[in-house]
Structure formats: C-alpha cells, structure tokens
Design a protein around this motif. Structure first.
Motif, PDB file in Angstrom:
ATOM      1  N   HIS A   1      -2.619  29.567 -98.410  1.00  0.00           N
ATOM      2  CA  HIS A   1      -3.900  29.838 -99.084  1.00  0.00           C
ATOM      3  C   HIS A   1      -5.072  29.778 -98.115  1.00  0.00           C
ATOM      4  O   HIS A   1      -6.228  29.734 -98.532  1.00  0.00           O
ATOM      5  CB  HIS A   1      -4.111  28.811-100.213  1.00  0.00           C
ATOM      6  CG  HIS A   1      -4.989  29.295-101.317  1.00  0.00           C
ATOM      7  ND1 HIS A   1      -6.282  28.878-101.482  1.00  0.00           N
ATOM      8  CD2 HIS A   1      -4.758  30.172-102.326  1.00  0.00           C
ATOM      9  CE1 HIS A   1      -6.820  29.463-102.549  1.00  0.00           C
ATOM     10  NE2 HIS A   1      -5.906  30.252-103.079  1.00  0.00           N
TER      11      HIS A   1
ATOM     12  N   GLU B   1      -8.305  34.745 -96.691  1.00  0.00           N
ATOM     13  CA  GLU B   1      -8.772  35.506 -97.845  1.00  0.00           C
ATOM     14  C   GLU B   1      -7.681  36.464 -98.311  1.00  0.00           C
ATOM     15  O   GLU B   1      -6.840  36.888 -97.537  1.00  0.00           O
ATOM     16  CB  GLU B   1     -10.029  36.302 -97.448  1.00  0.00           C
ATOM     17  CG  GLU B   1     -10.818  36.854 -98.608  1.00  0.00           C
ATOM     18  CD  GLU B   1     -12.117  37.493 -98.162  1.00  0.00           C
ATOM     19  OE1 GLU B   1     -12.914  37.832 -99.038  1.00  0.00           O
ATOM     20  OE2 GLU B   1     -12.321  37.636 -96.952  1.00  0.00           O
TER      21      GLU B   1
ATOM     22  N   VAL C   1      -9.300  24.781 -97.708  1.00  0.00           N
ATOM     23  CA  VAL C   1      -8.705  24.413 -98.998  1.00  0.00           C
ATOM     24  C   VAL C   1      -7.588  23.384 -98.860  1.00  0.00           C
ATOM     25  O   VAL C   1      -7.055  22.910 -99.876  1.00  0.00           O
ATOM     26  CB  VAL C   1      -8.139  25.668 -99.709  1.00  0.00           C
ATOM     27  CG1 VAL C   1      -9.239  26.656-100.034  1.00  0.00           C
ATOM     28  CG2 VAL C   1      -7.046  26.329 -98.867  1.00  0.00           C
TER      29      VAL C   1
ATOM     30  N   ARG D   1     -13.338  30.776 -99.292  1.00  0.00           N
ATOM     31  CA  ARG D   1     -12.284  30.244-100.136  1.00  0.00           C
ATOM     32  C   ARG D   1     -12.919  29.631-101.379  1.00  0.00           C
ATOM     33  O   ARG D   1     -13.723  28.694-101.285  1.00  0.00           O
ATOM     34  CB  ARG D   1     -11.459  29.175 -99.414  1.00  0.00           C
ATOM     35  CG  ARG D   1     -10.948  29.578 -98.039  1.00  0.00           C
ATOM     36  CD  ARG D   1     -10.253  30.934 -98.001  1.00  0.00           C
ATOM     37  NE  ARG D   1      -9.066  31.005 -98.837  1.00  0.00           N
ATOM     38  CZ  ARG D   1      -8.816  31.999 -99.673  1.00  0.00           C
ATOM     39  NH1 ARG D   1      -9.674  32.997 -99.814  1.00  0.00           N
ATOM     40  NH2 ARG D   1      -7.724  31.997-100.374  1.00  0.00           N
TER      41      ARG D   1
END
Length: 471
Positions: free
Chosen positions: A69, A72, A186, A362
């Motif tokens: 993750h 993008e 993230v 994010r």
C-alpha cells in the motif's frame, strides 16, 4: 456473498496433514517489499500441511494477492488483477478461492469486499497465521470472511517451524511495525506498532535456514535497527548484539539488515560494522530529502547534518562501506531550494544505489491534506534530474569495482551456458564464466574470491582462478 468479520480469540492453529490425494494448488502473487516476499513464503508454509502445493499459474485452487500500500494506485492495481481473475473463477463454476492479504487488505478490507464480492477472504498483514481457520470459516459459511485485527500475540509465534527454503540468500523477519509516523507513510496503520521478536526465536529460524542451504541472511523489519528483543540471557538486546550472536553460527557467511531509520543508527550498531566480519559493507539507509525543512514536514525527526554524521561514522568504521537510500521528490511544500539541497546531499554522499519516487498521496496520512502540493509535472521534472545523477553514481560505483578481488556468494546458473551467477558484498549481480564451472564445481551457496573484469550498468563480470576451482 455476505461479509463476515471474524474476531475470535487466537489459538495456535492445528496443522493437519492431508494425504497426497488431497493435494490442492496454490498461487501467491506478491507485490511490494522484502517483508511481503517473506510473508508470502510463510503463508505457503502455513497452507502446506493443509495439502496445498504452489504452482506458477493463477488458475490454482486458491490464489492469494499479497499486497503493498506504499505507492499510489495500489488498490487500482489490485482491483484490475481481481477483475481478470474473476473470469477464471466463473469459468470454473466458482471452484476457486480468492484471497487478498497484506497492506491493502489491512487498510481497505471492507472496500475490497464491497467492490469485489467474489473475493472469498481478506486477511490483514498481522493475521495470515490464521489462514487455516479462516479458510475453514469460508468453506463452512459459504460466505466471504475478513480478518484485519491486530492481535496482541505476535504472528511469528503461531507459524509452523517447517518453512520454505529460500536458497543461498534468505530473508528473516525480526521486527515489524512502525512507531515513527512519517506524515507520508501508511505503514504504522497497516503494520501496527513496532514489535521485536525474541533473539532465541530468530536464532532458531536462522539455524533452520542454514540447514536448508542459506549462507547469507538478511534481517528484515520496517524499522529493523529499532529491534530491541529479549536476548538469550533474558536481558534486552540491541540489533548489534543480535548480529554478533548470529555471526557465531558457522554456516552463516554473510549478514545484512534492512530497512533502517537514521534515528535508530546507534553507536553500537556502527561499531558492529567495524568488528563483525560477517556484516556486509553495504547499508540501505533512507534519508528521503536533503532539506531540513522537508524532513521536518515529513516528521522524520532527523536532520541532514545528523545523516551526514552517520555516513561519516560508518565510513570511518568500515572504509569500504557503500550506501543506498530512498528519496521522495515533490513532497508538499518542496521548493526549488529544497530540491537543490537534496541534489547537493546526493553529490556529497555518492550512493551506490538509490530508489527515488515522486510523492504519492496516501489517504489518511497527514501529508495527503497538506497545503502547497507540488504540481505533478514539476515533481516529475525534478525526479528525472535526480535519477540521472543517481544513475551516474551507480554506474561509477560499478566501474570502480573493476580490478577488485572480493568474495562472491554464488546463487545458481547464469543466463548463458557455462555461466554461474552470484552477489557481491554490495548486492551487485556478478556473472562468471570459464572452464570448470559448468560441471558444478561452483554451485549455489559457494563463496569464492572473484576478480572483477568489467562492469555493466546493473551487473559485474568476473573470473575465478583455476586453482580456486580445483580446490
């Protein structure tokens, strides 16, 4: 399908072995970092006692997407792949289990099932050790199951000891999670808080890996040099002490660790590079920017001057030390002066390798809503300039190896007949050809001194003297 969320207490899974007639096929698609690659191997280990064997095609009985993750459009990449697989599942009358694991699963579990209800199982990055019971729940309920909980127990404590061999070079996860909360990242939300495995478990796993042929072990963690685990003496150990203990395993020829954070680069770890001969002279140390203003906006909590001091100290401890790093270009608020400061730092340090990207927003991170977002075209222009410089430095570093002699760890055959391939102390691919190699005298796991004769942009060529081959 309906969504069911499992929140039952964790118990150690019972790994029931099936006979050969019950064998089922498994295909794992892995995106992202070395930790994800390690996790995919361990997922296969968890499923092997259930009768699953890995195959190379995505028409297997079970397909797992182990996701990343960081960048993008990670979710878009996943849904595109899921859409292609849906047709395969429908053509088989639904006789296929589709699972999504990893960081996208952790961050967007419910959304995955909303957009792709044909997905059977969503399992977060901290729950894949529960795959046997989750699969059983899917089969019993005939409904999708999602588990993205952060259990109090470490997943490593519930994984089978019978694990996949990784060849001459093996990864070993020792630390997971992040407490740094960089404003662009993230990982704290998808991997959870920092956790360190105890030294005894790490050393035991290292011994299992060398028993399967590993000669080089890379210790993995989101902030690997933040590792502080229970030592063999019951006291808190640092990463430097753990590396010393691993170096005592005779079969281990090389040690590495990645990914590091400058804030956790302590004096004892720097000193380990001086005294521990098995610790390779190559370190990945992400700096992200050469501007203090941008580092502050990123919440990196280190300075450019502090990063320089670490580089200088490591080179003093080990003069042949080389470095790789990460750079984010176009972070919100980045001015031309900030970018020029990054270019100046790169010229000063001279990296052997580096990874650079334009800033990727994010959702859910503080930087995503920051003012002064840099125009994509300008960020791309800056990135191209930086990558040109980094590419020149990588080529120069490779060319500087010509004429040097150092040990190469061989991993297997080269691309062409009569060649063998391996890795240098700096992780460069090295290819050797010559009489006496094709007969298997230099096989996977062999460590032999090589003279580098030429350099390509991404690899080296070398020779081994005949006396070494004969020996």
């Amino acid at each position: 399908m309906t969504e069911t969320t499992t929140r039952t207490a964790i118990t150690r899974p019972v790994f029931v072995r099936h006979d050969d007639a019950a064998l089922r096929t498994l295909h794992i698609v892995t995106w992202g970092c070395q930790m994800n690659a390690y996790d995919s191997l361990r997922m296969a280990d968890v499923l092997r006692p259930m009768g699953y064997r890995e195959v190379a095609t995505d028409d297997a009985d079970m397909v797992i997407f182990n996701t990343c993750h960081i960048r993008e459009r990670a979710a878009d990449k996943l849904f595109s792949a899921l859409g292609r697989l849906r047709a395969v599942k429908e053509a088989r009358g639904g006789r296929m289990m589709i699972a999504v694991a990893g960081c996208v699963a952790q961050a967007e579990g419910a959304e995955i099932l909303r957009r792709a209800p044909y997905v059977d199982l969503v399992v977060g990055s901290q729950a894949y050790h529960k795959l046997p019971e989750l699969i059983a729940a899917v089969e019993a309920k005939r409904a999708s199951v999602i588990d993205t909980a952060f259990p109090a127990e470490q997943k490593f404590d519930f994984l089978p000891e019978d694990q996949s061999g990784q060849g001459a070079i093996a990864n070993l996860a020792i630390q997971e999670g992040c407490d740094k909360f960089c404003t662009f990242c993230v990982v704290p939300y998808t991997r959870g808080a920092e956790q360190s495995r105890p030294a005894a478990a790490i050393i035991a796993e290292a011994k299992r890996l060398v028993a399967r042929g590993a000669r080089e072990i890379a210790l993995l963690g989101q902030n690997v040099n933040a590792w502080h685990g229970e030592g063999l003496d019951g006291r808190d150990w640092s990463l430097a002490r753990l590396l010393d203990a691993l170096a005592e395993i005779p079969e281990i020829g090389r040690l590495r660790y990645t990914t590091s954070h400058p804030r956790d680069m302590g004096d004892d770890l720097i000193a380990a590079h001086r005294r521990n001969a098995k610790l390779m002279p190559f370190l990945h140390l992400p700096v992200q920017s050469g501007s203090d203003a941008i580092l502050t906006a990123m919440n990196r909590r280190h300075t450019v001057a502090g990063f320089r001091r670490i580089i200088e100290a490591l080179r003093a401890a080990r003069p042949d030390m080389a470095f790789s790093s990460d750079f984010i270009i176009g972070f919100p608020g980045e001015t031309d002066a900030d970018f020029r400061a990054t270019m100046a730092l790169v010229r000063e340090v001279e990296f052997a390798l580096a990874y650079s990207f334009t800033y990727s927003r994010r959702p859910g991170t503080p930087a995503a809503d920051a003012a002064a977002q840099v125009a994509p075209a300008l960020a791309h222009e800056r990135l191209m300039e930086l990558q040109d410089l980094l590419r020149d430095q990588q080529h120069a570093f490779n060319r500087a190896q010509v004429g040097r002699r150092f040990e190469v760890l061989f991993t297997g055959a080269g691309r062409y007949p009569g060649q063998v391939a391996g890795r240098s102390p700096y992780l460069q691919p090295v290819v050797v050809a010559g009489t006496g190699l094709a007969d298997g005298a230099i096989g996977p796991g062999t460590m032999t001194e090589v003279t580098i004769t030429s350099a390509n942009p991404n690899s080296l060529m070398g020779t081994i003297n005949q006396e070494q081959i004969a020996a």
